[in-house]
Scaffold this motif. Structure first.
Motif, PDB file in Angstrom:
ATOM      1  N   GLN A  98     -39.829  19.540  37.029  1.00  9.37           N
ATOM      2  CA  GLN A  98     -39.756  17.842  36.376  1.00  9.37           C
ATOM      3  C   GLN A  98     -38.693  17.515  35.860  1.00  9.37           C
ATOM      4  N   GLU A  99     -37.285  17.748  36.421  1.00  9.45           N
ATOM      5  CA  GLU A  99     -36.366  17.139  35.887  1.00  9.45           C
ATOM      6  C   GLU A  99     -36.039  15.810  36.079  1.00  9.45           C
ATOM      7  N   GLU A 100     -36.597  15.330  37.516  1.00  3.43           N
ATOM      8  CA  GLU A 100     -36.328  14.051  37.693  1.00  3.43           C
ATOM      9  C   GLU A 100     -37.165  13.012  37.235  1.00  3.43           C
ATOM     10  N   VAL A 101     -38.288  13.355  36.401  1.00  2.00           N
ATOM     11  CA  VAL A 101     -39.021  12.406  35.535  1.00  2.00           C
ATOM     12  C   VAL A 101     -38.558  12.623  34.092  1.00  2.00           C
ATOM     13  N   ILE A 150     -26.844  22.866  35.907  1.00  2.00           N
ATOM     14  CA  ILE A 150     -26.138  22.509  37.180  1.00  2.00           C
ATOM     15  C   ILE A 150     -26.829  21.644  38.075  1.00  2.00           C
ATOM     16  N   ASP A 151     -26.306  20.702  38.394  1.00  3.43           N
ATOM     17  CA  ASP A 151     -26.623  19.562  38.997  1.00  3.43           C
ATOM     18  C   ASP A 151     -25.667  19.022  39.998  1.00  3.43           C
ATOM     19  N   THR A 152     -26.301  17.787  40.735  1.00  6.12           N
ATOM     20  CA  THR A 152     -25.385  17.116  41.527  1.00  6.12           C
ATOM     21  C   THR A 152     -24.776  16.072  40.685  1.00  6.12           C
ATOM     22  N   THR A 153     -23.627  15.354  41.047  1.00  8.89           N
ATOM     23  CA  THR A 153     -23.241  14.155  40.291  1.00  8.89           C
ATOM     24  C   THR A 153     -22.610  13.264  41.597  1.00  8.89           C
ATOM     25  N   SER A 180     -31.003  25.169  36.688  1.00 11.23           N
ATOM     26  CA  SER A 180     -31.071  24.331  37.928  1.00 11.23           C
ATOM     27  C   SER A 180     -32.354  23.817  38.338  1.00 11.23           C
ATOM     28  N   HIS A 181     -32.561  22.633  38.305  1.00 10.21           N
ATOM     29  CA  HIS A 181     -33.765  21.972  38.580  1.00 10.21           C
ATOM     30  C   HIS A 181     -34.305  22.061  39.798  1.00 10.21           C
ATOM     31  N   MET A 182     -35.601  22.548  40.109  1.00  7.83           N
ATOM     32  CA  MET A 182     -35.847  22.831  41.509  1.00  7.83           C
ATOM     33  C   MET A 182     -36.909  21.627  41.891  1.00  7.83           C
ATOM     34  N   LEU A 189     -30.354  17.875  48.413  1.00  6.65           N
ATOM     35  CA  LEU A 189     -29.312  18.551  48.129  1.00  6.65           C
ATOM     36  C   LEU A 189     -29.373  18.421  46.240  1.00  6.65           C
ATOM     37  N   ASP A 190     -29.703  17.077  45.957  1.00  7.90           N
ATOM     38  CA  ASP A 190     -30.020  17.003  44.363  1.00  7.90           C
ATOM     39  C   ASP A 190     -31.577  17.699  44.290  1.00  7.90           C
ATOM     40  N   ASN A 191     -31.807  18.941  43.810  1.00 11.11           N
ATOM     41  CA  ASN A 191     -30.754  19.585  43.387  1.00 11.11           C
ATOM     42  C   ASN A 191     -30.957  21.029  43.866  1.00 11.11           C
ATOM     43  N   ARG A 192     -31.157  21.116  45.110  1.00 13.95           N
ATOM     44  CA  ARG A 192     -31.370  22.623  45.900  1.00 13.95           C
ATOM     45  C   ARG A 192     -29.910  23.080  45.844  1.00 13.95           C
TER      46      ARG A 192
HETATM   47 ZN   LIG Z   1     -30.361  16.456  39.916  1.00 12.58          ZN
END
Ligand SMILES: [Zn+2]
Length: 355
Positions: free
Chosen positions: A217-220, A240-243, A69-71, A185-188
């Motif tokens: 650092q998922e978002e980069v 696990i992530d939002t889509t 789960s990226h934080m 909420l992406d990605n909490r």
């Molecule tokens: Zn995400």
């Protein structure tokens, strides 16, 4: 709701996830056998096979499952303070600048210390509508065109703020109808899902060794998931992530990706990964057995942590486990409570049956 609210209002852009680590440690007491913080800052939380009674099970060659789960969240870093005290930023993660007009922001000069946070106002530079030309009104600004006004003299700003400081949009967590609305909420939501699912498998027991990783650092570009996957070397990796959930006006049905209220999304592919066929079927079978709502999805563009996990070391079987989210990457990201609960229940039920 309290946990999700804390997760969604704690600032943590890529590389500045300090407060998230602390918050997660606080809310996972008693869930894990060990917690390792790797060199990049991802938290690798390990729970050995355990029975219902909480006692360690002696499972030979237990299957290693990595939940990622990226934080981090999309945000900004301060890049310049001008002589009038206006702050300019660079984006860290992908923003649609049309969503950045007239926003409250928080600048965090110390990633560990909330007491030093400063509130500011973000707006594009240039003229207001009253005096702008027709041409100027049409222009969509770049992130570099926006400035943050801290309502202080340049001297004061320069004493408090420095290059590289984190800035995030400021927005509350609100319940709207049957949904939860918030920024990031992406990605909490995935951090929430992992913690809640772990609480459930604590009750049921499990034969697999679970490495619940809160990645950085998922978002980069899925950076933390890659290094932590090398550390864990899992047999199965679940990102696990939002889509996207664009079942909203103005978007044709074939582009909606998921439908709100139709349950947990099993993402077959996105631009970073083609997920394991058998794993998708396994999740579907578990969902059917427990009567949990699910839907399949394909994300045309965008990547998630499973893309990095799949290609780490000698490769891993992966699944992207997604929570349908409307208005992603705005301050009004919206998730239906039924979908939240379907995701939590399905993840826990699947973990409990892994042999
Ligand atoms: Zn995400």
């Amino acid at each position: 709701m309290k946990l999700l609210e804390a997760l969604a209002t704690t600032p943590g852009i890529p590389g500045r996830e300090h407060r998230m680590r602390e918050l997660i440690r606080k809310h996972t007491k008693g869930l894990f056998d060990e917690i390792i913080e790797d060199a990049m800052g991802s938290l690798i939380c390990v729970r050995h096979p355990r029975g219902k009674d909480g006692k360690k099970k002696d499972v030979r060659d237990a299957t290693k499952v990595m939940l990622a789960s990226h934080m981090d969240q999309i945000g900004f870093m301060v890049k310049h303070i001008d002589d009038k005290g206006f702050v300019r930023v660079v984006p860290v993660g992908g923003f649609d600048t049309r969503n950045l007009f007239a926003r409250l922001v928080t600048i965090c000069p110390d990633p560990r210390e909330p007491k030093k946070d400063i509130t500011g106002v973000m707006n594009p530079s240039g003229k207001p509508i009253h005096i702008a030309t027709e041409e100027e009104k049409k222009k969509i600004p770049d992130v570099g065109d926006f400035t943050i006004d801290l309502g202080m003299s340049a001297d004061k700003v320069k004493k408090k703020v420095k290059i590289g400081d984190m800035a995030v949009l400021k927005a509350p967590v609100t319940e709207v109808g049957d949904t939860v609305v918030s920024q990031c909420l992406d990605n909490r939501i995935a951090c929430w899902l992992a913690i809640r699912a772990m609480e459930m498998v604590k009750e049921t027991g499990h034969d697999c060794e679970i490495h619940c990783v809160f990645t950085v650092q998922e978002e980069v570009g899925l950076r933390g998931a890659l290094t932590s996957a090398y550390a864990v070397k899992p047999d199965i990796g679940i990102g696990i992530d939002t889509t996207l959930c664009v079942d909203t006006p103005g978007v044709p049905d074939d582009l909606r990706t998921t439908k709100q209220g139709d349950g947990a999304a099993l993402t077959c592919m996105d631009s970073s990964v083609i997920n394991d066929y058998d794993l998708i079927e396994e999740f579907e079978a578990v969902a059917k057995k427990h009567k949990i709502k699910y839907q399949r999805s394909i994300l045309a563009r965008g990547g998630t942590d499973s893309g990095a996990i799949q290609r780490a070391a000698a490769g891993t079987r992966t699944l992207t486990f997604s929570c349908p989210t409307r208005y992603i990457h705005t301050v009004t990201e919206m998730i239906h409570k039924d979908d939240m609960h379907a995701c939590r229940d399905l993840l826990a039920a699947w973990l409990a049956q892994v042999k």
